[in-house]
Design an enzyme around this catalytic site. Structure first.
Site, PDB file in Angstrom:
ATOM      1  N   GLU A   1       0.838  -1.200   0.000  1.00  0.00           N
ATOM      2  CA  GLU A   1       0.000   0.000   0.000  1.00  0.00           C
ATOM      3  C   GLU A   1       0.873   1.250   0.000  1.00  0.00           C
ATOM      4  OE1 GLU A   1      -3.552   2.005   2.746  1.00  0.00           O
ATOM      5  OE2 GLU A   1      -2.414   0.302   3.512  1.00  0.00           O
TER       6      GLU A   1
ATOM      7  N   LYS B   1      -8.738   4.005  -3.198  1.00  0.00           N
ATOM      8  CA  LYS B   1      -9.338   3.468  -1.978  1.00  0.00           C
ATOM      9  C   LYS B   1     -10.664   4.159  -1.684  1.00  0.00           C
ATOM     10  CE  LYS B   1      -8.079   2.146   2.752  1.00  0.00           C
ATOM     11  NZ  LYS B   1      -7.034   2.202   3.790  1.00  0.00           N
TER      12      LYS B   1
ATOM     13  N   CYS C   1      -5.905  -2.438   1.987  1.00  0.00           N
ATOM     14  CA  CYS C   1      -5.973  -2.388   3.449  1.00  0.00           C
ATOM     15  C   CYS C   1      -7.388  -2.649   3.972  1.00  0.00           C
ATOM     16  CB  CYS C   1      -5.425  -1.038   3.920  1.00  0.00           C
ATOM     17  SG  CYS C   1      -5.020  -0.948   5.678  1.00  0.00           S
TER      18      CYS C   1
END
Length: 347
Positions: free
Chosen positions: A49, A134, A168
């Protein structure tokens, strides 16, 4: 993809640290790692990430009023997509004929201070297959990144299989995960930071990256009957020193927060291949997609083992824009003749 001959591929998870907040040096490190993994036979290479330029762990260490300079540096070293750093990585993918998933902090082209937590999947021909932002930054990440949209909730059909990825905390979002499963996902890439502190030492219940990430990856693999790649960052000495020199009080927090691991799971959720946690390196695993077939007999949440007459899931995959112009063409303004000082009338 020939259903009688399912792909077998070797994958690599980069359990590595960036050159902290330095996009150029981190890009060069990524290129060297891509070459190494490709020479070792990897066909799919995953980076952590926000690998370029770094994960903003400082947002969990200090109040935002103390982090303005770090935010400005993060923005300065975030990447444009497309941009020169991405072009170099795409060229490496084409040169070594590998697929690359890489986490970046991405600049907003219409905002000088707007950035997203993004993940790119690049083909072995150097083409962008998926560009995911994200959906929702997690906890203190909201102080750094803006929310993304559903445009990147895509599974790419490749010669290695159908590849999807989430960043994540998205791997705990059942609707985001189902959106990928419903596209026939066979290889899932989950990316993480090296550390994610939530409490100070001495308090019970500090977030355990190692356990939490393994649970989420195994659950998704078991539910979807697919292979999982967990690719986490690594906190090296340079990163730790940078943060501790700024405030020695955070040394105990960094040293007592569990470090994440990079690992792999099979369609039953069992761990396979290499696992790296406390040392920097490249983890490898071989995945035979034929193993995704038999478990579907038992339980197929995107096939017969569901009630589509009861559940109706809709996903908006449009790319969100800050403004929509309604005119057909932009206006063309007349020349005011400002270059001719003698023009005009004195009457």
């Amino acid at each position: 993809m020939n259903p009688d001959h399912m792909p077998v591929c070797k994958v690599a998870a980069m359990h590595v640290a960036p050159v902290f907040l330095d996009k150029n040096a981190t890009t060069q490190k990524a290129l060297a790692l891509i070459e190494e993994a490709a020479r070792n036979g990897a066909q799919l290479i995953a980076f952590p990430e926000s690998f370029i330029p770094a994960f903003p762990v400082w947002a969990g260490l200090w109040a935002p009023i103390h982090n303005h300079d770090l935010f400005a540096r993060m923005v300065a070293h975030s990447l444009e997509t497309p941009g020169p750093e991405i072009a170099l990585i795409a060229a490496a993918a084409r040169r070594y004929q590998v697929f690359i998933s890489i986490g970046i902090s991405e600049k907003n082209p219409v905002s000088s201070g707007g950035i997203w937590n993004s993940n790119l999947l690049i083909s072995d021909e150097g083409r962008l297959l998926s560009h995911h932002r994200k959906l929702m930054p997690t906890f203190y990440e909201k102080l750094v990144w803006a929310p993304g949209d559903g445009a990147g909730l895509q599974v790419a059909a490749t010669r290695l299989g159908r590849i999807g990825m989430l960043i994540c905390g998205e791997n705990t979002n059942p609707l985001a995960r189902y959106a990928l499963l419903a596209q026939g996902e066979q290889i899932h890439i989950a990316t993480w930071p090296s550390v994610w502190p939530t409490k100070t030492p001495g308090e019970n219940g500090n977030y355990d990256n190692l356990a939490a990430n393994r649970i989420r990856l195994a659950a998704h693999a078991f539910e979807g009957k697919l292979f999982g790649i967990s690719c986490a960052g690594f906190m090296d000495k340079a990163m730790r020193d940078f943060l501790v020199q700024r405030d020695p009080a955070v040394a105990a927090i960094l040293d007592h927060t569990p470090q994440a691991a990079s690992m792999f799971v099979d369609p039953t959720g069992a761990q396979i291949g290499d696992c790296l946690q406390k040392e920097e390196g490249i983890a490898y695993c071989t995945m035979d997609l034929q193993q995704c077939v038999e478990p579907k007999q038992l339980h197929d949440v995107v096939g017969y083992y569901n009630r589509f007459d009861i559940f109706d899931v809709r996903v908006d995959r449009s790319r969100k824009k800050p403004i929509t112009w309604l005119e057909d063409n932009p206006p063309v303004w007349p020349d005011l003749g400002a270059g001719d000082a003698t023009s005009g009338s004195n009457s």
